[in-house]
Design a protein around this motif. Structure first.
Motif, PDB file in Angstrom:
ATOM      1  N   ARG A  21       0.822  -1.212   0.000  1.00 20.30           N
ATOM      2  CA  ARG A  21       0.000   0.000   0.000  1.00 20.30           C
ATOM      3  C   ARG A  21       0.854   1.259   0.000  1.00 20.30           C
ATOM      4  O   ARG A  21       0.548   2.241  -0.685  1.00 20.30           O
ATOM      5  CB  ARG A  21      -0.946  -0.020   1.198  1.00 20.30           C
ATOM      6  CG  ARG A  21      -2.112  -0.987   1.016  1.00 20.30           C
ATOM      7  CD  ARG A  21      -2.993  -1.078   2.229  1.00 20.30           C
ATOM      8  NE  ARG A  21      -4.208  -1.852   1.910  1.00 20.30           N
ATOM      9  CZ  ARG A  21      -4.985  -2.440   2.804  1.00 20.30           C
ATOM     10  NH1 ARG A  21      -4.673  -2.354   4.085  1.00 20.30           N
ATOM     11  NH2 ARG A  21      -6.060  -3.107   2.436  1.00 20.30           N
ATOM     12  N   GLU A  22       1.939   1.241   0.751  1.00 17.76           N
ATOM     13  CA  GLU A  22       2.818   2.405   0.786  1.00 17.76           C
ATOM     14  C   GLU A  22       3.507   2.606  -0.564  1.00 17.76           C
ATOM     15  O   GLU A  22       3.655   3.742  -1.035  1.00 17.76           O
ATOM     16  CB  GLU A  22       3.866   2.233   1.888  1.00 17.76           C
ATOM     17  CG  GLU A  22       4.878   3.365   2.000  1.00 17.76           C
ATOM     18  CD  GLU A  22       4.251   4.714   2.335  1.00 17.76           C
ATOM     19  OE1 GLU A  22       4.878   5.748   2.047  1.00 17.76           O
ATOM     20  OE2 GLU A  22       3.129   4.723   2.891  1.00 17.76           O
ATOM     21  N   GLU A  80       1.717   6.583  -7.075  1.00 10.35           N
ATOM     22  CA  GLU A  80       0.727   7.562  -7.526  1.00 10.35           C
ATOM     23  C   GLU A  80       1.250   8.987  -7.391  1.00 10.35           C
ATOM     24  O   GLU A  80       1.042   9.824  -8.270  1.00 10.35           O
ATOM     25  CB  GLU A  80      -0.566   7.403  -6.725  1.00 10.35           C
ATOM     26  CG  GLU A  80      -1.380   6.178  -7.093  1.00 10.35           C
ATOM     27  CD  GLU A  80      -2.727   6.161  -6.418  1.00 10.35           C
ATOM     28  OE1 GLU A  80      -3.705   5.696  -7.052  1.00 10.35           O
ATOM     29  OE2 GLU A  80      -2.832   6.616  -5.259  1.00 10.35           O
ATOM     30  N   ASP A  81       1.937   9.252  -6.288  1.00  9.54           N
ATOM     31  CA  ASP A  81       2.461  10.599  -6.052  1.00  9.54           C
ATOM     32  C   ASP A  81       3.507  11.002  -7.091  1.00  9.54           C
ATOM     33  O   ASP A  81       3.611  12.176  -7.459  1.00  9.54           O
ATOM     34  CB  ASP A  81       3.079  10.698  -4.653  1.00  9.54           C
ATOM     35  CG  ASP A  81       2.021  10.725  -3.553  1.00  9.54           C
ATOM     36  OD1 ASP A  81       0.844  10.965  -3.872  1.00  9.54           O
ATOM     37  OD2 ASP A  81       2.382  10.494  -2.378  1.00  9.54           O
ATOM     38  N   GLU A  82       4.292  10.037  -7.562  1.00  9.45           N
ATOM     39  CA  GLU A  82       5.370  10.328  -8.504  1.00  9.45           C
ATOM     40  C   GLU A  82       4.937  10.231  -9.968  1.00  9.45           C
ATOM     41  O   GLU A  82       5.462  10.960 -10.818  1.00  9.45           O
ATOM     42  CB  GLU A  82       6.543   9.369  -8.276  1.00  9.45           C
ATOM     43  CG  GLU A  82       7.274   9.572  -6.962  1.00  9.45           C
ATOM     44  CD  GLU A  82       8.444   8.624  -6.818  1.00  9.45           C
ATOM     45  OE1 GLU A  82       8.988   8.184  -7.851  1.00  9.45           O
ATOM     46  OE2 GLU A  82       8.807   8.306  -5.665  1.00  9.45           O
ATOM     47  N   TRP A  86       6.304   7.463 -15.635  1.00  9.47           N
ATOM     48  CA  TRP A  86       6.464   6.016 -15.417  1.00  9.47           C
ATOM     49  C   TRP A  86       7.864   5.579 -15.824  1.00  9.47           C
ATOM     50  O   TRP A  86       8.520   4.812 -15.117  1.00  9.47           O
ATOM     51  CB  TRP A  86       5.411   5.284 -16.241  1.00  9.47           C
ATOM     52  CG  TRP A  86       5.148   3.861 -15.843  1.00  9.47           C
ATOM     53  CD1 TRP A  86       5.695   3.179 -14.794  1.00  9.47           C
ATOM     54  CD2 TRP A  86       4.246   2.954 -16.477  1.00  9.47           C
ATOM     55  NE1 TRP A  86       5.188   1.899 -14.737  1.00  9.47           N
ATOM     56  CE2 TRP A  86       4.294   1.735 -15.767  1.00  9.47           C
ATOM     57  CE3 TRP A  86       3.405   3.056 -17.578  1.00  9.47           C
ATOM     58  CZ2 TRP A  86       3.532   0.627 -16.127  1.00  9.47           C
ATOM     59  CZ3 TRP A  86       2.637   1.958 -17.936  1.00  9.47           C
ATOM     60  CH2 TRP A  86       2.704   0.760 -17.224  1.00  9.47           C
ATOM     61  N   MET A  87       8.341   6.099 -16.943  1.00 12.27           N
ATOM     62  CA  MET A  87       9.697   5.775 -17.394  1.00 12.27           C
ATOM     63  C   MET A  87      10.742   6.289 -16.405  1.00 12.27           C
ATOM     64  O   MET A  87      11.738   5.622 -16.111  1.00 12.27           O
ATOM     65  CB  MET A  87       9.939   6.386 -18.773  1.00 12.27           C
ATOM     66  CG  MET A  87       9.386   5.577 -19.927  1.00 12.27           C
ATOM     67  SD  MET A  87      10.343   4.059 -20.202  1.00 12.27           S
ATOM     68  CE  MET A  87      11.913   4.762 -20.704  1.00 12.27           C
ATOM     69  N   ALA A 114      -5.981   3.608 -14.931  1.00 11.13           N
ATOM     70  CA  ALA A 114      -5.706   5.035 -15.122  1.00 11.13           C
ATOM     71  C   ALA A 114      -5.031   5.283 -16.468  1.00 11.13           C
ATOM     72  O   ALA A 114      -5.356   6.249 -17.180  1.00 11.13           O
ATOM     73  CB  ALA A 114      -4.836   5.561 -13.982  1.00 11.13           C
ATOM     74  N   MET A 115      -4.101   4.416 -16.843  1.00  7.01           N
ATOM     75  CA  MET A 115      -3.440   4.539 -18.138  1.00  7.01           C
ATOM     76  C   MET A 115      -4.448   4.343 -19.269  1.00  7.01           C
ATOM     77  O   MET A 115      -4.443   5.079 -20.267  1.00  7.01           O
ATOM     78  CB  MET A 115      -2.305   3.518 -18.248  1.00  7.01           C
ATOM     79  CG  MET A 115      -1.589   3.500 -19.599  1.00  7.01           C
ATOM     80  SD  MET A 115      -0.811   5.075 -20.035  1.00  7.01           S
ATOM     81  CE  MET A 115       0.618   5.055 -18.928  1.00  7.01           C
TER      82      MET A 115
END
Length: 239
Positions: A85-86, A92-94, A116-117, A158-159
């Motif tokens: 979960r962490e 998500e934050d990055e 993502w890359m 999401a993608m």
């Protein structure tokens, strides 16, 4: 596929009732200690895998007693789920939330891939918990596998939504297969991780970026035919 058929974001798996009770009664200091333990556990998991995590190993790293660590989680499985979960929150934050600052369509899709890359490139040395976890738990049913799968499906949904939005904005051909395109983008990341981390193939990052440009050219309208090189991550270029 019409927008009404977009996959829903998988609901987060419910927490263990005992874990919820512990958190409800935890002091601010206790919650801070638990967060520090999860942070240390995440660092270990990227090196030795989720299966390598143990209450004993974490107690040694944190300079705590086993009973002290156990009091925050209750079981090794709960610890592993907390780590997943962490990892997902940080992912998500990055990767996800920064891309939302871009307009819908190709700008957002390109930002998602670039983020993502960038994260994948940084994880070539440390390892990706999603990919490593899939290897560890692909044939092992249970709460840890369920949490991993839920996190990955949330991101892939999401993608997929970003691809559909790019098609709606006219940046992709009207007949572009959004599911196929999202599948191919995911495949680039998996190939990059395998080629760069396992095979140590030179030029893997550049090839993944080129692959993304080819996907846009194949599915895109004229607006998508321009290379997105300016948005590609370059730090480190571990090629």
């Amino acid at each position: 596929m019409p927008v009404t058929e977009l996959p829903r974001k998988p609901s987060r798996l419910p927490k263990n009732p005992r874990a919820m009770v512990r958190e409800a009664h935890a002091s601010p200091k206790g919650l801070q200690t638990k967060a520090a333990i999860v942070d240390a556990a995440l660092g270990l998991a990227t090196q030795i895998g989720l299966e390598g995590l143990s209450i004993g190993a974490l107690a040694e790293v944190m300079h705590m007693s086993k009973s002290g660590v156990f009091a925050h989680f209750g079981s090794r499985e709960e610890l592993q789920i907390s780590v997943v979960r962490e990892y997902h929150v940080r992912f998500e934050d990055e990767v996800f939330y920064p891309a939302l600052r871009e307009p819908r369509g190709l700008p957002r899709l390109r930002a998602l891939f670039a983020n993502w890359m960038r994260r994948t490139s940084a994880e070539i040395d440390s390892g990706c918990l999603y990919i490593g976890g899939a290897v560890e738990f692909d044939d092992r049913p249970g709460p840890v596998r369920d949490e991993l799968a839920s996190s990955v499906k949330t991101w892939l949904a999401a993608m997929y939504r970003a691809v559909v939005q790019a098609r709606e904005q006219g940046h992709l051909r009207a007949d572009a297969d959004a599911q196929q395109m999202a599948f191919e983008i995911h495949g680039l990341i998996l190939a990059l991780h395998y080629e760069a981390r396992f095979l140590k193939t030179p030029g893997s990052i550049a090839r993944a970026n080129t692959g993304f440009d080819h996907i846009l050219a194949r599915y895109g309208s004229d607006a998508a035919a321009q290379p997105s090189r300016l948005n590609h991550p370059t730090p480190g270029n571990k090629e």
